[in-house]
Enzyme design. Structure first.
Site, PDB file in Angstrom:
ATOM      1  N   ASN A 152       0.804  -1.230   0.000  1.00 19.15           N
ATOM      2  CA  ASN A 152       0.000   0.000   0.000  1.00 19.15           C
ATOM      3  C   ASN A 152       0.839   1.284   0.000  1.00 19.15           C
ATOM      4  O   ASN A 152       0.446   2.270  -0.587  1.00 19.15           O
ATOM      5  CB  ASN A 152      -1.005  -0.017   1.155  1.00 19.15           C
ATOM      6  CG  ASN A 152      -0.361  -0.150   2.502  1.00 19.15           C
ATOM      7  OD1 ASN A 152       0.790  -0.587   2.610  1.00 19.15           O
ATOM      8  ND2 ASN A 152      -1.075   0.213   3.533  1.00 19.15           N
ATOM      9  N   GLU A 249       4.394  -4.448  11.969  1.00 16.37           N
ATOM     10  CA  GLU A 249       3.367  -3.433  11.697  1.00 16.37           C
ATOM     11  C   GLU A 249       2.262  -4.139  10.941  1.00 16.37           C
ATOM     12  O   GLU A 249       2.383  -4.409   9.746  1.00 16.37           O
ATOM     13  CB  GLU A 249       3.949  -2.298  10.850  1.00 16.37           C
ATOM     14  CG  GLU A 249       5.015  -1.473  11.543  1.00 16.37           C
ATOM     15  CD  GLU A 249       4.483  -0.633  12.680  1.00 16.37           C
ATOM     16  OE1 GLU A 249       3.249  -0.543  12.856  1.00 16.37           O
ATOM     17  OE2 GLU A 249       5.308  -0.078  13.419  1.00 16.37           O
ATOM     18  N   CYS A 283      -3.503   0.673   6.764  1.00 18.72           N
ATOM     19  CA  CYS A 283      -3.628  -0.208   7.929  1.00 18.72           C
ATOM     20  C   CYS A 283      -4.322   0.465   9.106  1.00 18.72           C
ATOM     21  O   CYS A 283      -5.052  -0.167   9.853  1.00 18.72           O
ATOM     22  CB  CYS A 283      -2.246  -0.671   8.347  1.00 18.72           C
ATOM     23  SG  CYS A 283      -1.111   0.703   8.532  1.00 18.72           S
ATOM     24  N   GLU A 457       7.572   2.111  14.789  1.00 24.68           N
ATOM     25  CA  GLU A 457       8.415   2.763  13.797  1.00 24.68           C
ATOM     26  C   GLU A 457       8.371   4.261  14.072  1.00 24.68           C
ATOM     27  O   GLU A 457       7.442   4.766  14.716  1.00 24.68           O
ATOM     28  CB  GLU A 457       7.905   2.450  12.384  1.00 24.68           C
ATOM     29  CG  GLU A 457       8.087   0.972  12.059  1.00 24.68           C
ATOM     30  CD  GLU A 457       7.935   0.601  10.600  1.00 24.68           C
ATOM     31  OE1 GLU A 457       6.881   0.932  10.027  1.00 24.68           O
ATOM     32  OE2 GLU A 457       8.844  -0.042  10.051  1.00 24.68           O
TER      33      GLU A 457
HETATM   34  P1  NDP Z   1       0.790  -9.580   3.415  1.00 23.51           P
HETATM   35  O1  NDP Z   1       0.814  -9.960   4.838  1.00 23.51           O
HETATM   36  O2  NDP Z   1       0.099 -10.452   2.453  1.00 23.51           O
HETATM   37  O3  NDP Z   1       2.278  -9.429   2.869  1.00 23.51           O
HETATM   38  C1  NDP Z   1       3.239  -8.575   3.477  1.00 23.51           C
HETATM   39  C2  NDP Z   1       4.617  -8.965   2.983  1.00 23.51           C
HETATM   40  O4  NDP Z   1       5.005 -10.213   3.579  1.00 23.51           O
HETATM   41  C3  NDP Z   1       4.694  -9.181   1.476  1.00 23.51           C
HETATM   42  O5  NDP Z   1       5.948  -8.736   1.018  1.00 23.51           O
HETATM   43  C4  NDP Z   1       4.562 -10.681   1.368  1.00 23.51           C
HETATM   44  O6  NDP Z   1       5.053 -11.221   0.168  1.00 23.51           O
HETATM   45  C5  NDP Z   1       5.386 -11.127   2.566  1.00 23.51           C
HETATM   46  N1  NDP Z   1       5.099 -12.480   3.035  1.00 23.51           N
HETATM   47  C6  NDP Z   1       3.995 -13.249   2.825  1.00 23.51           C
HETATM   48  N2  NDP Z   1       4.110 -14.435   3.466  1.00 23.51           N
HETATM   49  C7  NDP Z   1       5.318 -14.429   4.096  1.00 23.51           C
HETATM   50  C8  NDP Z   1       6.018 -15.356   4.938  1.00 23.51           C
HETATM   51  N3  NDP Z   1       5.503 -16.544   5.263  1.00 23.51           N
HETATM   52  N4  NDP Z   1       7.228 -15.011   5.408  1.00 23.51           N
HETATM   53  C9  NDP Z   1       7.756 -13.801   5.111  1.00 23.51           C
HETATM   54  N5  NDP Z   1       7.153 -12.884   4.322  1.00 23.51           N
HETATM   55  C10 NDP Z   1       5.941 -13.181   3.830  1.00 23.51           C
HETATM   56  O7  NDP Z   1       0.216  -8.108   3.392  1.00 23.51           O
HETATM   57  P2  NDP Z   1      -0.205  -7.241   2.136  1.00 23.51           P
HETATM   58  O8  NDP Z   1       0.983  -7.016   1.267  1.00 23.51           O
HETATM   59  O9  NDP Z   1      -1.428  -7.841   1.550  1.00 23.51           O
HETATM   60  O10 NDP Z   1      -0.543  -5.847   2.818  1.00 23.51           O
HETATM   61  C11 NDP Z   1      -1.759  -5.584   3.422  1.00 23.51           C
HETATM   62  C12 NDP Z   1      -1.677  -5.774   4.920  1.00 23.51           C
HETATM   63  O11 NDP Z   1      -0.624  -5.001   5.473  1.00 23.51           O
HETATM   64  C13 NDP Z   1      -2.927  -5.329   5.630  1.00 23.51           C
HETATM   65  O12 NDP Z   1      -3.332  -6.264   6.595  1.00 23.51           O
HETATM   66  C14 NDP Z   1      -2.506  -4.059   6.324  1.00 23.51           C
HETATM   67  O13 NDP Z   1      -3.257  -3.753   7.454  1.00 23.51           O
HETATM   68  C15 NDP Z   1      -1.080  -4.310   6.619  1.00 23.51           C
HETATM   69  N6  NDP Z   1      -0.363  -3.047   6.759  1.00 23.51           N
HETATM   70  C16 NDP Z   1       0.057  -2.653   8.012  1.00 23.51           C
HETATM   71  C17 NDP Z   1       0.668  -1.439   8.193  1.00 23.51           C
HETATM   72  C18 NDP Z   1       1.165  -1.009   9.539  1.00 23.51           C
HETATM   73  O14 NDP Z   1       2.077  -0.193   9.582  1.00 23.51           O
HETATM   74  N7  NDP Z   1       0.647  -1.486  10.632  1.00 23.51           N
HETATM   75  C19 NDP Z   1       0.857  -0.511   7.073  1.00 23.51           C
HETATM   76  C20 NDP Z   1       0.432  -1.037   5.813  1.00 23.51           C
HETATM   77  C21 NDP Z   1      -0.180  -2.261   5.683  1.00 23.51           C
HETATM   78  P3  NDP Z   1       4.111 -11.261  -1.155  1.00 23.51           P
HETATM   79  O15 NDP Z   1       2.812 -10.622  -0.817  1.00 23.51           O
HETATM   80  O16 NDP Z   1       4.876 -10.509  -2.137  1.00 23.51           O
HETATM   81  O17 NDP Z   1       3.933 -12.681  -1.488  1.00 23.51           O
END
Ligand code: NDP
Length: 483
Positions: A152, A249, A283, A457
């Site tokens: 995002n 996060e 998020c 952060e």
């Molecule tokens: P995901 O949890 O699907 O993915 C986050 C990252 O983790 C991606 O790079 C993903 O790879 C990677 N990933 C997936 N599985 C694993 C694993 N088993 N081990 C290590 N890395 C892994 O989140 P989204 O990308 O869909 O983002 C949306 C989510 O992020 C929402 O829930 C949102 O609330 C949260 N978010 C939180 C924020 C905060 O600061 N609190 C800010 C922004 C978003 P890939 O997807 O490339 O396969």
């Protein structure tokens, strides 16, 4: 429209390709056009990145902090000078309107680089008087940090992790989301141009497995993830097995409470920002909007009127206020939640449908008469769907606001400041706003409690999460041994 990078990965100060890795595409969410083709990192590429980072870190940590800061300052200036190019790239990769990316993405990343650049040289330890003897403490880098990003806010997330890591003497290997792989590479180029020694900031692309490989590698001292709660549980467990430090996060379902004495126009504006900015893909969004019954009708009327004027369309047109969702899959997920909202008996006040047949556009959507047990009031939707719930009483709304596994953010609108502080004081959330919403300046720590995260952060708090403490006892007299 193309935004093809020179190669998929950036390691040791240079672009690196390994066509043996699974290929994947980045698509422009407004049209579905392929804008770049990349390859996921193979085990060899991941190893190369970790080796490069490990080799570079010790010399970097030994540099005077003011020198490290100077390089990050230069990177911040380069980012600002190239803000338009970086914003256009981020718009192509995420679909977020240029009107937003021009002010919120690379700009916020540059703020983080600038803030931690200045912070670096202020880090000191303590001296602890112990009578004849004394002790002192030092803040030392952790070593090699892995960063894993969501889609995002790709460049902002990369900067919020890289800036404190590098400022305090660490090296980083960063894996962007496979949906938005491009801007982290642009950041790596800028850091190199600013004078960052090779190997200190590396980008490896790929899916979850690449993130998992980083989180479990013995060379990695710390893992910082921005992502969903289910991914957070997996990454935290993998990091925990290696006793690594973590920052998590994660997601949220944050409450925004609007009391009867609130300024209605401000509260409506905040509720819209808290649900429709970045097409709701934030998020910390205040997706449960609790509105006092006394102002419910007036609030909904102004909310629907202002929402109907939102300009949705071509993200590259600076007049556009809302773009598509990041992917077709995310759009389908959000439409599924909208259908669940309709089926559960919530009242659709505005929107509720896909727009057009091309791209991942969904109307800004408002449901009223939402109850706490409805799916749209419980689960993180990550799309432009606002749930408006009624309340009568302060104690009641606090209890309902807290009745969630999440605890990322919360907001209160009221003109009564005693009430504002009293209510905020009882909300179990890591990041809160009074008469504002979703403002996240780098000076302010950001993060969640409960299932929404671990660690913080930004702000001074980030020091705790990118350094470790060493205590040194100084014996200044004879050793008094009893034998
Ligand atoms: P995901 O949890 O699907 O993915 C986050 C990252 O983790 C991606 O790079 C993903 O790879 C990677 N990933 C997936 N599985 C694993 C694993 N088993 N081990 C290590 N890395 C892994 O989140 P989204 O990308 O869909 O983002 C949306 C989510 O992020 C929402 O829930 C949102 O609330 C949260 N978010 C939180 C924020 C905060 O600061 N609190 C800010 C922004 C978003 P890939 O997807 O490339 O396969």
């Amino acid at each position: 429209m193309r935004a093809q990078p020179q190669a998929s990965h950036f390691i040791g100060g240079a672009y690196v390709e390994d066509r043996g890795g699974e290929s994947f595409e980045s698509r422009y969410p407004a049209t579905g056009e392929v804008i770049a083709q990349l390859h996921a990192a193979t085990p060899k590429v991941i190893d190369h990145a970790l080796e490069a980072a490990q080799a570079a870190q010790a010399e970097w940590a030994a540099r005077p902090p003011v020198e490290r800061g100077r390089i990050l300052q230069r990177a911040a200036a380069l980012m600002r000078a190239r803000n338009r190019d970086l914003s256009e790239l981020e718009t192509l990769d995420t679909g977020k309107p240029l009107q937003e990316t021009l002010v919120a993405d690379a700009a916020s990343g540059a703020d983080a680089l600038e803030y931690f650049a200045g912070f670096a040289a202020t880090v000191t330890g303590q001296t602890i008087p112990l009578g004849r003897d004394m002790a002192y403490t030092q803040r030392l880098p952790l070593g090699l940090c892995a960063g894993i990003g969501a889609w995002n806010y790709p460049i902002q997330i990369a900067c919020w992790k890289a800036a404190p890591a590098l400022a305090f003497g660490n090296a980083m290997v960063f894996k962007p989301s496979e949906l938005t792989p491009l801007s982290a590479l642009a950041l790596a180029e800028i850091l190199t141009e600013a004078g960052l020694p090779d190997g200190l900031f590396n980008v490896v692309q790929g899916m979850g497995e690449v993130g998992a490989a980083l989180a479990s590698d013995r060379r990695v001292a710390k893992v910082s993830l921005t992502g969903s709660v289910p991914t957070g549980r997996k990454v935290y467990a993998a990091a925990g097995a290696g006793l690594k430090a973590v920052t998590m996060e994660l997601g949220g379902k944050s409450p925004l409470i609007i009391f009867e004495d609130a300024d209605i126009e401000n509260a409506v504006g905040a509720a819209m920002l808290a649900n429709f900015y970045s097409s709701g893909q934030i998020c910390s969004n205040g997706t449960r909007v609790f509105v006092h019954r006394a102002i419910k009708a007036a609030f909904l009327e102004r909310l629907a009127a202002r929402t109907s004027k939102i300009v949705l369309g071509d993200p590259l047109d600076e007049a556009t206020q809302m773009g598509p969702l990041v992917s077709a899959a995310q759009m389908e997920k959000v439409l599924g939640y909208i259908n669940a909202g309709k089926a559960s008996g919530a009242r659709l006040v505005y929107g509720g449908a896909r727009v057009g047949v091309q791209g991942n556009f969904v109307q800004p959507t408002i449901f009223a008469d939402v109850h706490d047990d409805m799916i749209i009031a419980r689960e993180e939707i990550f799309g432009p769907v606002m749930a408006v719930l009624d309340f009568e009483d302060e104690g009641e709304v606090i209890a309902r606001a807290n009745a969630t596994e999440y605890g990322l953010a919360a907001g209160v609108f009221t003109r009564d400041f005693a009430r504002a502080h009293r209510v905020i004081g009882q909300l179990r959330a890591g990041t809160c706003w009074i008469n504002a919403y979703n403002l996240t300046p780098v000076e302010m720590p950001f993060g969640g409690v409960k299932a929404s995260g671990v660690g913080r952060e930004n702000g001074h708090a980030a020091l705790e999460h990118y350094t470790q403490l060493k205590s040194v006892y100084l014996g200044l007299g004879d050793v008094e041994a009893p034998y």
